[in-house]
Design a protein around this motif. Structure first.
Motif, mmCIF file in Angstrom:
data_model
loop_
_atom_site.group_PDB
_atom_site.id
_atom_site.type_symbol
_atom_site.label_atom_id
_atom_site.label_comp_id
_atom_site.label_asym_id
_atom_site.label_seq_id
_atom_site.Cartn_x
_atom_site.Cartn_y
_atom_site.Cartn_z
ATOM 1 N N GLY A 54 6.004 -1.361 6.461
ATOM 2 C CA GLY A 54 6.065 -2.438 5.566
ATOM 3 C C GLY A 54 5.863 -3.656 5.869
ATOM 4 N N GLY A 55 7.492 -3.788 6.257
ATOM 5 C CA GLY A 55 8.992 -4.759 6.069
ATOM 6 C C GLY A 55 7.779 -5.695 7.561
ATOM 7 N N ASN A 56 7.793 -5.064 8.773
ATOM 8 C CA ASN A 56 7.124 -5.591 9.648
ATOM 9 C C ASN A 56 5.999 -6.404 9.259
ATOM 10 O OD1 ASN A 56 9.394 -5.109 11.240
ATOM 11 N ND2 ASN A 56 8.382 -3.243 12.431
ATOM 12 N N TYR A 57 4.995 -5.815 8.392
ATOM 13 C CA TYR A 57 4.255 -6.626 7.562
ATOM 14 C C TYR A 57 4.409 -7.692 7.065
ATOM 15 C CZ TYR A 57 0.418 -4.197 9.824
ATOM 16 O OH TYR A 57 -0.879 -3.980 11.038
ATOM 17 N N ILE A 58 5.374 -7.759 6.073
ATOM 18 C CA ILE A 58 5.912 -8.575 5.517
ATOM 19 C C ILE A 58 6.548 -9.778 5.876
ATOM 20 C CG2 ILE A 58 7.933 -9.186 3.566
ATOM 21 C CD1 ILE A 58 6.897 -7.017 3.058
ATOM 22 N N TYR A 59 6.519 -9.702 8.120
ATOM 23 C CA TYR A 59 7.270 -10.330 8.500
ATOM 24 C C TYR A 59 6.209 -11.093 8.766
ATOM 25 C CZ TYR A 59 9.090 -11.739 13.275
ATOM 26 O OH TYR A 59 9.309 -12.297 14.519
ATOM 27 N N ASN A 60 5.802 -10.617 9.551
ATOM 28 C CA ASN A 60 4.128 -11.156 10.142
ATOM 29 C C ASN A 60 3.005 -11.672 9.297
ATOM 30 O OD1 ASN A 60 4.300 -9.706 12.928
ATOM 31 N ND2 ASN A 60 3.941 -8.085 12.310
ATOM 32 N N LEU A 61 2.603 -10.995 8.101
ATOM 33 C CA LEU A 61 2.666 -11.776 7.036
ATOM 34 C C LEU A 61 3.250 -13.436 6.401
ATOM 35 C CD1 LEU A 61 1.363 -8.716 5.030
ATOM 36 C CD2 LEU A 61 0.195 -9.647 6.625
ATOM 37 N N ALA B 200 -12.321 2.489 5.610
ATOM 38 C CA ALA B 200 -12.993 2.724 4.086
ATOM 39 C C ALA B 200 -13.003 1.612 2.970
ATOM 40 C CB ALA B 200 -12.942 4.111 3.327
ATOM 41 N N GLY B 201 -10.724 1.261 3.054
ATOM 42 C CA GLY B 201 -10.849 0.446 2.368
ATOM 43 C C GLY B 201 -10.928 -0.536 2.652
ATOM 44 N N SER B 202 -11.067 -0.801 3.640
ATOM 45 C CA SER B 202 -11.141 -2.696 4.831
ATOM 46 C C SER B 202 -13.106 -2.744 4.587
ATOM 47 C CB SER B 202 -10.801 -2.205 6.364
ATOM 48 O OG SER B 202 -9.540 -1.900 6.503
ATOM 49 N N CYS B 203 -13.709 -1.545 5.065
ATOM 50 C CA CYS B 203 -14.871 -1.444 4.735
ATOM 51 C C CYS B 203 -15.581 -2.106 3.295
ATOM 52 C CB CYS B 203 -16.374 -0.558 5.101
ATOM 53 S SG CYS B 203 -17.713 -1.164 4.997
ATOM 54 N N LEU B 204 -14.749 -1.548 1.893
ATOM 55 C CA LEU B 204 -15.123 -2.043 0.959
ATOM 56 C C LEU B 204 -14.927 -3.445 0.327
ATOM 57 C CD1 LEU B 204 -15.325 1.879 -0.496
ATOM 58 C CD2 LEU B 204 -17.262 0.526 -0.286
ATOM 59 N N PHE B 205 -13.279 -3.299 0.895
ATOM 60 C CA PHE B 205 -12.326 -4.844 0.011
ATOM 61 C C PHE B 205 -12.038 -5.382 1.244
ATOM 62 C CE2 PHE B 205 -11.808 -0.620 -2.001
ATOM 63 C CZ PHE B 205 -12.918 -0.869 -3.521
ATOM 64 N N PRO B 206 -13.143 -5.816 2.193
ATOM 65 C CA PRO B 206 -12.509 -7.040 3.645
ATOM 66 C C PRO B 206 -11.790 -8.677 2.783
ATOM 67 C CG PRO B 206 -14.805 -6.830 3.220
ATOM 68 C CD PRO B 206 -14.032 -5.886 2.738
ATOM 69 N N ARG C 225 -7.022 -11.723 1.512
ATOM 70 C CA ARG C 225 -6.810 -12.349 0.548
ATOM 71 C C ARG C 225 -5.501 -12.530 0.878
ATOM 72 N NH1 ARG C 225 -10.916 -12.903 -2.257
ATOM 73 N NH2 ARG C 225 -11.837 -14.566 -1.541
ATOM 74 N N LEU C 226 -5.063 -11.099 0.220
ATOM 75 C CA LEU C 226 -3.905 -10.996 -0.583
ATOM 76 C C LEU C 226 -2.658 -10.402 0.981
ATOM 77 C CD1 LEU C 226 -4.305 -7.213 -2.264
ATOM 78 C CD2 LEU C 226 -3.979 -9.230 -3.453
ATOM 79 N N MET C 227 -3.500 -10.932 2.331
ATOM 80 C CA MET C 227 -2.181 -10.764 3.496
ATOM 81 C C MET C 227 -2.214 -11.902 3.643
ATOM 82 S SD MET C 227 -2.636 -7.065 5.288
ATOM 83 C CE MET C 227 -2.182 -5.170 4.953
ATOM 84 N N PHE C 228 -3.126 -12.479 4.537
ATOM 85 C CA PHE C 228 -3.112 -14.183 5.045
ATOM 86 C C PHE C 228 -3.321 -15.340 4.195
ATOM 87 C CE2 PHE C 228 -2.768 -10.851 8.607
ATOM 88 C CZ PHE C 228 -1.727 -11.982 9.315
#
Length: 420
Positions: A30-37, A312-318, A323-326
């Motif tokens: 999660g921290g690495n993703y925050i770093y990248n985001l 499934a989450g990526s398909c339903l709410f791409p 938007r939330l991440m980038f």
């Protein structure tokens, strides 16, 4: 929860080391993703393309480090104290020597790398090269903890690396605004390797008391060579698409694709956590003459369930995910999110089978993975009219890999049943 308090809880059996490791790795990922985001939002698609090259280089380095970690982990299980001291002394010397050689090569050819990947500066590669010996030594340190089943201390090394990288990168970017962001990122990465060595095991530099001839160096070298080959395959499969897109497409499209790759690879990093638990358990059970397939099926089930949920989450709410991440600047890649997650999910499941057989000393699946990794590159080189087509080529290659790995598993299992 402090580190000292956590270790007390583990010693009193309130939580297991395995539970602490899984929880820590979720936080670290999660921290690495925050770093990248944060980098993606601060820099924007075009500048993020340069940062993504460094992140990709870090991933490439992590797979090389994994070869050292896996080998160290295996022989930490198999070897007794005096033999283990000889092994650790030897692999530490090899690690430092190879790290210096690779780091020097990157620094020497930094200008050529700048031209190849169309980056704004070559200094980012020079700075990055300094950290390679530290990273490989860090991997040996972790492998020793992993093999001895000291998962809590191994987890702490990941915490210190992630937290320091995030903090130092943001600090350097804030204090030195005139410094190219790619150089600041490289500096943060290198310094984080120092913190990732903590807690450090002093016996990595302990002088052994017995002769080298007392261990089977040939088997160690063979296992290391095969593991390194498989990790090279991992590099090809996980990173060739990002590098090829950077080569074939504009900086803007490459930046968009890099964000897609970072989001989609969450499946792989979740799977990787279970690989860390799978390897020593399979090796230990094989050493004791116990059944190992039940361990494999347990982790395949976990990964399949998690992968299905993420796809499934990526398909339903791409659009929501992107938007939330980038942010809105990256919405163009939203329709491709579930496809990339699917390709990564299939690869993650196939990867578990490959690591399982690697830990048992069965190396044919490594060859299968290498062939399909090269196939993925060939498909992208031939078919890259759009980012969508690039992702679809990976789906084809990864389903092919999973089919082959499953076929080998069932043939191997049926053969053992007939022999018994």
């Amino acid at each position: 929860m402090t580190t000292t308090g956590t270790l007390r809880r583990i010693r009193s059996k309130q939580i297991s080391e395995e539970q602490f490791f899984l929880f820590t790795m979720l936080l670290v990922n999660g921290g690495n993703y925050i770093y990248n985001l944060l980098l993606g939002r601060i820099l924007g698609p075009e500048a993020f393309a340069d940062a993504a090259i460094l992140i990709t280089f870090l991933l490439v380095l992590s797979f090389l480090g994994m070869a050292f970690q896996i080998v160290t982990s295996k022989y930490a299980v198999l070897l007794e104290k005096d033999q283990l001291d000889v092994f650790i002394a030897g692999i530490s010397k090899v690690t430092i020597g190879l790290g210096i050689a690779i780091g020097a090569a990157i620094m020497i050819f930094s200008h050529e790398l700048q031209l190849l990947f169309h980056t704004k500066t070559s200094a980012m590669f020079v700075v990055f090269g300094f950290g390679i010996p530290l990273y490989l030594l860090m991997s040996v340190n972790r492998g020793l903890y992993q093999g001895k089943d000291r998962l809590a201390k191994m987890a702490i090394t990941y915490q210190t690396e992630m937290i320091s990288r995030l903090a130092i990168t943001l600090l350097v970017v804030s204090l030195f605004p005139s410094l190219p962001t790619s150089v600041a990122i490289a500096a943060g990465i290198v310094v984080s390797f120092v913190f990732g060595l903590l807690p450090f095991q002093k016996n990595l530099f302990k002088k052994p008391e017995i002769l080298k001839e007392t261990i089977n160096t040939k088997s160690i070298i063979r296992f290391f060579a095969l593991t390194a080959c498989y990790e090279c395959v991992q590099i090809i499969i996980n990173n060739s698409d990002v590098l090829l897109v950077k080569h074939y497409f504009s900086n803007h499209d490459a930046g968009l694709y890099s964000s897609l790759a970072l989001i989609g690879r969450v499946v792989y990093f979740v799977a990787w956590m279970f690989v860390m638990l799978l390897l020593p358990k399979v090796i230990q059970r094989q050493k004791q003459g116990l059944d190992t397939k039940s361990v494999l099926m347990k982790y395949v089930g976990y990964i399949s369930l998690l992968s299905t949920t993420i796809v499934a989450g990526s398909c339903l709410f791409p659009e929501t995910v992107v938007r939330l991440m980038f942010g809105n600047d990256y919405l163009a890649i939203a329709p491709l999110l579930w496809k990339y997650a699917l390709a990564t999910s299939v690869f993650a499941v196939a990867n578990i089978f490959a690591y399982y057989f690697l830990s048992l000393g069965k190396y044919i699946p490594v060859l299968f993975s290498g062939i399909m990794g090269l196939t993925q590159i060939a498909l992208i080189v031939m078919f890259h009219k759009s980012l969508q087509q690039t992702v679809e080529m990976q789906i084809i290659a990864m389903f092919g890999l999973l089919f082959i790995q499953l076929a080998y598993f069932f043939c191997h299992t049926n053969k053992n049943i007939r022999l018994t």
